[in-house]
Scaffold this active site. Sequence first.
Site, PDB file in Angstrom:
ATOM      1  CB  ILE A   1      -0.932   0.017   1.252  1.00 50.91           C
ATOM      2  CG1 ILE A   1      -1.725  -1.299   1.372  1.00 50.91           C
ATOM      3  CG2 ILE A   1      -1.852   1.240   1.239  1.00 50.91           C
ATOM      4  CD1 ILE A   1      -2.703  -1.596   0.288  1.00 50.91           C
TER       5      ILE A   1
ATOM      6  CG  ASN B   1       1.037   1.978  12.865  1.00 52.96           C
ATOM      7  OD1 ASN B   1       1.688   2.547  11.998  1.00 52.96           O
ATOM      8  ND2 ASN B   1       1.308   0.753  13.267  1.00 52.96           N
TER       9      ASN B   1
ATOM     10  CB  CYS C   1       6.546   0.309   6.662  1.00 53.25           C
ATOM     11  SG  CYS C   1       5.409   0.157   5.266  1.00 53.25           S
TER      12      CYS C   1
END
Length: 307
Positions: free
Chosen positions: A75, A103, A134
């Site tokens: 994403i 977050n 990430c």
Amino acid sequence: MNLAVQLAPAHPRGLLLQNPVMTASGTFGYGTEYAGFVDTQRLGAIVCKGTTLKPREGNPQPRVKETPAGLLNAIGLQNIGVEALIQEKAPLWASWQVPVIVNIAGESVDDYAKLASKLDGVAGVSGIEVNIGCPNVKAGGMEFGKDPKAAATVTKAVKAATSLPVIVKLTPNVTDIVEIALAVSEAGADAVCLINTLRGMAIDTDTRKPSLGNICGGLSGPAIKPIALYMVYEVAGQVKIPIVGCGGISSAEDALEFIMAGASAIEVGTAQFVNPRALLDVLEGIERFMQKEGVNELSEIIGAARH
Ligand SMILES: Cc1cc2nc3c(=O)[nH]c(=O)nc-3n(C[C@H](O)[C@H](O)[C@H](O)COP(=O)(O)O)c2cc1C
């Protein structure tokens, strides 16, 4: 039966959850999107989508690709940005009973500190989950989660910038996750969450190109559960702060495995895309298990597999 969990026992205000079932960041939006499917107020906590200083458009499409027993996503932290979150989302959260944890993700230590300081004292925000893992963004993200010193530096900066309880979310894309967990714990994290997604890819043989616009993505879902479970088990043997287990949890049975490995709470992510009621199924299954086994306090079974 008492399912309540204290996720930040060393913190002056603490972070008390009515039960251990939380949403995994990026799979439950801002808590409003699932309102028609889930009674959100029954959850232990809601963790919202990864939030950055400025809004982000995310990565080029395609961004998701199903795999056997899993999902690859890239994403790229698409989100509305912290200012819009504070203006548009937090006021609604302030009227909720369920705690909302924001977050956060940054490209530099300073970004993380700024995010933490902006969220400090915002009504409706009960805690911060720091994403240092990430796999789908070019700058920041996993850089901080791979190195114990960098992970500790981010943790210290966030702790210094906010009075909110801080959970640090770790990446499994490292040689030794215990080393990182110890570093963030020593740096003052109130809890750790593990794991984020595992880096992977898929190739479309018709186009002869990677299936994801970003080439690589993060693997989640049942495929990663045994890896996540073992990491929780290993970390639980070394750190004293509470652990939030995450990775491939689809059922109460899965959740109980993580709790018995040493997790005080769990997050459910990808399973919701298959079963929008997954969070409540997990919660109700834990309750049934406790009733059947005569367990009065959840704490009786946390780490049960370790003794
Ligand atoms: C579509 C999608 C978006 C995600 N976005 C984020 C995010 O913004 N921040 C974050 O820390 N983790 C993010 N994650 C990782 C999940 O929170 C979770 O750590 C991971 O998916 C493993 O749990 P699961 O197997 O239950 O999905 C995302 C995962 C998915 C599938």
